[in-house]
Design a protein around this motif. Sequence first.
Motif, PDB file in Angstrom:
ATOM      1  N   ALA A 113     111.007 -40.834 -16.133  1.00  0.00           N
ATOM      2  CA  ALA A 113     111.897 -40.013 -15.310  1.00  0.00           C
ATOM      3  C   ALA A 113     113.241 -40.706 -15.117  1.00  0.00           C
ATOM      4  CB  ALA A 113     111.240 -39.732 -13.955  1.00  0.00           C
ATOM      5  N   ALA A 114     113.215 -42.027 -14.907  1.00  0.00           N
ATOM      6  CA  ALA A 114     114.469 -42.778 -14.750  1.00  0.00           C
ATOM      7  C   ALA A 114     115.271 -42.746 -16.050  1.00  0.00           C
ATOM      8  CB  ALA A 114     114.158 -44.218 -14.351  1.00  0.00           C
ATOM      9  N   GLN A 115     114.578 -42.871 -17.187  1.00  0.00           N
ATOM     10  CA  GLN A 115     115.255 -42.811 -18.483  1.00  0.00           C
ATOM     11  C   GLN A 115     115.869 -41.430 -18.712  1.00  0.00           C
ATOM     12  OE1 GLN A 115     112.744 -43.892 -21.772  1.00  0.00           O
ATOM     13  NE2 GLN A 115     114.206 -43.220 -23.323  1.00  0.00           N
ATOM     14  N   TRP A 116     115.132 -40.383 -18.346  1.00  0.00           N
ATOM     15  CA  TRP A 116     115.634 -39.019 -18.486  1.00  0.00           C
ATOM     16  C   TRP A 116     116.878 -38.816 -17.629  1.00  0.00           C
ATOM     17  CZ3 TRP A 116     112.611 -34.096 -16.579  1.00  0.00           C
ATOM     18  CH2 TRP A 116     113.264 -32.958 -17.022  1.00  0.00           C
ATOM     19  N   PHE A 117     116.847 -39.329 -16.390  1.00  0.00           N
ATOM     20  CA  PHE A 117     118.004 -39.235 -15.502  1.00  0.00           C
ATOM     21  C   PHE A 117     119.218 -39.902 -16.148  1.00  0.00           C
ATOM     22  CE2 PHE A 117     120.700 -41.161 -12.257  1.00  0.00           C
ATOM     23  CZ  PHE A 117     121.012 -40.078 -11.455  1.00  0.00           C
ATOM     24  N   ASP A 118     119.020 -41.088 -16.721  1.00  0.00           N
ATOM     25  CA  ASP A 118     120.131 -41.805 -17.351  1.00  0.00           C
ATOM     26  C   ASP A 118     120.691 -41.024 -18.538  1.00  0.00           C
ATOM     27  OD1 ASP A 118     119.865 -43.822 -15.508  1.00  0.00           O
ATOM     28  OD2 ASP A 118     118.680 -45.131 -16.820  1.00  0.00           O
ATOM     29  N   GLU A 119     119.798 -40.395 -19.319  1.00  0.00           N
ATOM     30  CA  GLU A 119     120.249 -39.602 -20.468  1.00  0.00           C
ATOM     31  C   GLU A 119     121.097 -38.415 -20.015  1.00  0.00           C
ATOM     32  OE1 GLU A 119     116.904 -38.420 -22.748  1.00  0.00           O
ATOM     33  OE2 GLU A 119     116.331 -40.464 -23.300  1.00  0.00           O
ATOM     34  N   LEU A 120     120.615 -37.710 -18.989  1.00  0.00           N
ATOM     35  CA  LEU A 120     121.364 -36.562 -18.481  1.00  0.00           C
ATOM     36  C   LEU A 120     122.685 -36.987 -17.858  1.00  0.00           C
ATOM     37  CD1 LEU A 120     118.502 -34.440 -16.852  1.00  0.00           C
ATOM     38  CD2 LEU A 120     119.628 -34.090 -19.059  1.00  0.00           C
ATOM     39  N   LEU A 121     122.684 -38.165 -17.229  1.00  0.00           N
ATOM     40  CA  LEU A 121     123.922 -38.675 -16.641  1.00  0.00           C
ATOM     41  C   LEU A 121     124.951 -38.959 -17.720  1.00  0.00           C
ATOM     42  CD1 LEU A 121     125.480 -39.632 -14.152  1.00  0.00           C
ATOM     43  CD2 LEU A 121     124.401 -41.883 -14.431  1.00  0.00           C
ATOM     44  N   ARG A 122     124.499 -39.551 -18.825  1.00  0.00           N
ATOM     45  CA  ARG A 122     125.426 -39.819 -19.931  1.00  0.00           C
ATOM     46  C   ARG A 122     125.983 -38.512 -20.497  1.00  0.00           C
ATOM     47  NH1 ARG A 122     121.814 -44.189 -20.993  1.00  0.00           N
ATOM     48  NH2 ARG A 122     120.443 -42.856 -22.241  1.00  0.00           N
ATOM     49  N   GLU A 123     125.120 -37.499 -20.638  1.00  0.00           N
ATOM     50  CA  GLU A 123     125.594 -36.207 -21.142  1.00  0.00           C
ATOM     51  C   GLU A 123     126.623 -35.593 -20.194  1.00  0.00           C
ATOM     52  OE1 GLU A 123     122.369 -33.583 -21.881  1.00  0.00           O
ATOM     53  OE2 GLU A 123     121.371 -34.910 -23.320  1.00  0.00           O
ATOM     54  N   ALA A 132     132.238 -34.306 -18.702  1.00  0.00           N
ATOM     55  CA  ALA A 132     133.340 -34.452 -17.753  1.00  0.00           C
ATOM     56  C   ALA A 132     134.528 -35.143 -18.416  1.00  0.00           C
ATOM     57  CB  ALA A 132     132.873 -35.242 -16.531  1.00  0.00           C
ATOM     58  N   PHE A 133     134.245 -36.129 -19.256  1.00  0.00           N
ATOM     59  CA  PHE A 133     135.312 -36.831 -19.972  1.00  0.00           C
ATOM     60  C   PHE A 133     136.049 -35.887 -20.905  1.00  0.00           C
ATOM     61  CE2 PHE A 133     136.536 -39.213 -23.834  1.00  0.00           C
ATOM     62  CZ  PHE A 133     137.491 -40.067 -23.280  1.00  0.00           C
ATOM     63  N   GLN A 134     135.286 -35.074 -21.647  1.00  0.00           N
ATOM     64  CA  GLN A 134     135.906 -34.122 -22.566  1.00  0.00           C
ATOM     65  C   GLN A 134     136.764 -33.107 -21.820  1.00  0.00           C
ATOM     66  OE1 GLN A 134     132.301 -32.797 -24.727  1.00  0.00           O
ATOM     67  NE2 GLN A 134     133.399 -33.325 -26.595  1.00  0.00           N
ATOM     68  N   ALA A 135     136.282 -32.686 -20.649  1.00  0.00           N
ATOM     69  CA  ALA A 135     137.029 -31.693 -19.879  1.00  0.00           C
ATOM     70  C   ALA A 135     138.381 -32.232 -19.435  1.00  0.00           C
ATOM     71  CB  ALA A 135     136.214 -31.269 -18.654  1.00  0.00           C
TER      72      ALA A 135
END
Length: 325
Positions: free
Chosen positions: A267-277, A282-285
């Motif tokens: 779950a922590a790994q999934w959170f980190d993956e979604l955070l990176r996405e 946000a960076f692209q925007a």
Amino acid sequence: MPATPHPLTLPLLSGARRALAKAITLAESTRPEHEAQAQALLSEVLPRAGRSVRIGLTGVPGVGKSTFIEALGVRLADAGHRVAVLAVDPSSARTGGSIMGDKTRMPRLTVHPNAFIRPSPSGGTLGGVARRTRESITLCEAAGFDVILVETVGVGQSETQVAAMTDLFLLLTLPNAGDELQGIKRGIMELADVCVVNKADTNPQAAVRAQTELRTALTLLTPHDAPWRPVALRASALTGEGLDGVWATIEAYRAAVDLRVKRQGQAAQWFDELLREAAWRAFQAGLDPARLHALRAEVTRGERTAVQGVAALLTPDPYSGFQFH
């Protein structure tokens, strides 16, 4: 649960397969309003999730993944388990379409009252899984399915992501696998908790040799302090030979490994993956499209290296009007 639950919540929690199918369709939708509805539904049913054994299953093309899943699934469903199969079909890089033919390859399991099969397109998602496979697992568990089988698109370098969302990673291989083992990526072998030589009935002696080779490879790849020592087995989905042993090994794995701690890490790994996405979106925007296009063109023409182009992008030009938001 909110005063007005999502229309799918109650039928889903009662185990209705039609409601489960609709819920997964909602979760897989990319429309913003559907994503919001799916997250609301997931929040309502989340307390009922987490009560299954999650098994990721992969193997080389032709190894008989669908046949093996059907044989094992029917066996478990007949014994009273509720079995959900999440089968991921590769999407065409050219058209984006998928064949979605898994149900036709599992005719007995498809009609079993204790089973649910859901084919989903990979949609270009790496890792051998679909974009919302994790959410689909949660929805299946909330509907009362206690065995979740995730069939991946096939062995490849990016196939290992399925191990990050399942309790046990099962690798299928074939007799006469000497040359084939050389083609299996080391990363997958390191992640495998159980290896099964399928189609053992076709060449019993070759199956024994393949099993021995797998045992040796797994011994070399497994850390000495690992809580579980990976097992190599033989089975035949056609005759049913060895399937009881496969399930007994899965049960032994559940007893040996603290799945609660493992799932917390996932779950922590999934959170980190979604955070990176989310951070990337946000960076692209905040990028100036003209500056991005100009820098990409300079890299393409060889005027900058790719590293220099990215560095320039991260250092805003005060004269370009470019800024982060």
